[in-house]
Design an enzyme around this catalytic site. Structure first.
Site, short mmCIF file in Angstrom:
data_model
loop_
_atom_site.label_atom_id
_atom_site.label_comp_id
_atom_site.label_asym_id
_atom_site.label_seq_id
_atom_site.Cartn_x
_atom_site.Cartn_y
_atom_site.Cartn_z
N GLY A 223 0.79 -1.22 0.00
CA GLY A 223 0.00 0.00 0.00
C GLY A 223 0.82 1.27 0.00
O GLY A 223 0.52 2.21 -0.74
N MET A 224 1.88 1.31 0.81
CA MET A 224 2.67 2.54 0.89
C MET A 224 3.39 2.87 -0.41
O MET A 224 3.31 4.01 -0.91
CB MET A 224 3.65 2.47 2.06
N GLU A 245 12.56 -4.12 -9.84
CA GLU A 245 12.37 -5.57 -9.81
C GLU A 245 10.97 -5.91 -10.30
O GLU A 245 10.78 -6.69 -11.23
CB GLU A 245 12.56 -6.05 -8.38
N VAL A 320 8.16 -5.08 7.92
CA VAL A 320 7.22 -5.59 8.92
C VAL A 320 7.51 -4.90 10.25
O VAL A 320 6.62 -4.39 10.92
CB VAL A 320 7.34 -7.12 9.07
N GLY A 343 14.28 -8.73 -3.66
CA GLY A 343 15.40 -7.88 -4.05
C GLY A 343 15.59 -6.68 -3.17
O GLY A 343 16.34 -5.75 -3.53
#
Length: 447
Positions: A223-224, A245, A320, A343
């Site tokens: 989301g960010m 990537e 996280v 990556g």
């Protein structure tokens, strides 16, 4: 060479094609959007005949037929290079396992593997006039897969976009064992999630103001990063480039807003380079036959040397949680598997080496657990079993809704103070107490 004649000679049913697979084989299932469909269902019908078939792939966008049965794990094992939510559920069933990698090294793993695939099978775009089947938005490592597999089965899908521009983005009919014409299912979509939250917007604003005109972008999944992309599309930025990537919907929005032309890129000027793509149909339509795009192997897109060759490289990725030493976990919740290394580290390192480059690790300062309790993503130390995706020496910028801090070159006490300054205010006192116990706190950051 009569490619059409060869095509007819190699065209078989899915049932016939999967007869090549024997018990004990390693079988490559492609990657993300070109995971097989008809071939998967045909292999599932052979379940009772087979044992210890080891399947290899990743980022599944829909469930596999071979794992529909409760006893699937007695016959098949899924070995994932990067897990989606679907694959994570199979871990608890004992039939799926993650293979930790630096994604940039994946083609080399295949070329130097002591356990090569007996069979590789995946979906492709229809054969072109020169006898090539395009991998779609999945160049990634599939060239190496085809080089090292004993047999290659392609499942033609009329809906697969033909993605141009780079090397190792397709396989020639002369290297194909069997051709299967499937049911042409829609390409699996990966949505951007729900609407941007106020936290997402606050983080995105802090990052976008750091991006100069002519910058080259890499966006991670989530989301960010998507919110950052949306904000860039609405900004006054110009002459942006793309070297990433994963190609995501946000890049389409930025490009259609006229912000991307690649004119300032030091390499691959005017082209958007990517290793694979997953998004909505809007994105697949944009990728199809688009000469501005450059589908390339991951050993090129994610190579630190490629990334660092691009001035003003901006890398944006999620975490996280982060601890007070600056260790970044982007893969697990303790021992519970969430994602993979992918990556991220490649881009964190490469962006910092770029002239004017910046790497951003972003996250909300808190989350709510299942009981509705507010928990901090900034921790004294990572929870037991958590995976260190980026070491404390690698992190550049950390961004939450409470600010952004550059952590490069700081002493432990400076780094701790900076990290706590972007933590949620409700948790700062406790973090300071824990930092004092660990002897990485010198003075209070309270004013």
């Amino acid at each position: 060479m009569d490619f059409q004649k060869e095509y007819k000679e190699k065209l078989v049913s899915a049932k016939k094609a999967v007869s090549l697979i024997s018990s004990g084989d390693w079988v490559d299932y492609g990657w993300c959007t070109n995971t097989p469909d008809a071939l998967d269902r045909a292999l599932a019908e052979r379940t009772d005949e087979l044992t210890d078939v080891k399947l290899r792939g990743g980022i599944l966008l829909k469930p596999l037929a071979v794992f529909e049965r409760e006893d699937a794990g007695e016959h098949f094992t899924w070995n994932s290079w990067h897990m989606s939510g679907i694959e994570r559920k199979w871990v608890n069933r004992g039939c799926a396992y993650y293979a930790p990698i630096r994604y940039s090294e994946l083609p080399r793993y295949y070329r130097e593997s002591t356990t090569p695939d007996q069979v590789a099978m995946f979906q492709v775009a229809p054969m072109d006039a020169h006898g090539f089947f395009n991998f779609g938005p999945n160049a990634s490592h599939l060239g190496a897969v085809c080089e090292t597999s004993g047999k290659i089965i392609v499942e033609v899908n009329q809906n697969m976009p033909r993605c141009l521009g780079g090397t190792e983005c397709g396989v020639h009919i002369s290297d194909v064992t069997y051709i299967v014409e499937g049911d042409n299912p829609p390409i699996g979509e990966l949505g951007a999630g729900g609407p941007a939250t106020e936290v997402d917007k606050a983080v995105a604003k802090l990052i976008v103001e750091e991006i100069p005109n002519g910058a080259c972008l890499q966006l991670g999944i989530g989301g960010m990063p998507n919110t950052v992309g949306s904000m860039i599309a609405e900004s006054d930025l110009k002459d942006l480039g793309v070297h990433t990537e994963m190609y995501v919907d946000a890049f389409v929005d930025i490009a259609k807003a006229g912000k991307i032309n690649g004119s300032k890129k030091n390499i691959d000027r005017y082209r958007q380079a990517y290793a694979f793509g997953a998004g909505t149909q809007k994105m697949y339509d944009y990728l199809d036959e688009n000469p501005e795009l450059m589908s390339a192997p991951v050993e090129y897109t994610n190579d630190i040397r490629s990334i660092s060759a691009l001035d003003n490289f901006i890398s944006i990725n999620n975490a996280v949680d982060v601890d007070l030493f600056g260790q970044v976990n982007a893969e697990s919740a303790g021992i519970k598997h969430i994602s993979g290394a992918g990556g991220q580290l490649d881009f964190v390192l490469g962006a910092y080496l770029s002239k004017g480059g910046k790497s951003f690790i972003c996250c909300s300062s808190t989350f709510k657990n299942r009981d509705g309790e507010l928990k901090s993503r900034i921790l004294p130390t990572l929870n037991p079993g958590s995976i260190v995706t980026d070491t404390r020496a690698n992190i550049h910028y950390l961004v939450t809704e409470y600010g952004k801090v550059n952590l490069k070159g700081l002493a432990t006490w400076q780094k701790t103070e900076a990290i706590i300054s972007v933590a949620h205010p409700d948790f700062r006192d406790e973090l300071i107490k824990e930092a004092e116990k660990m002897h990485i706190w010198r003075r209070s950051n309270k004013k």
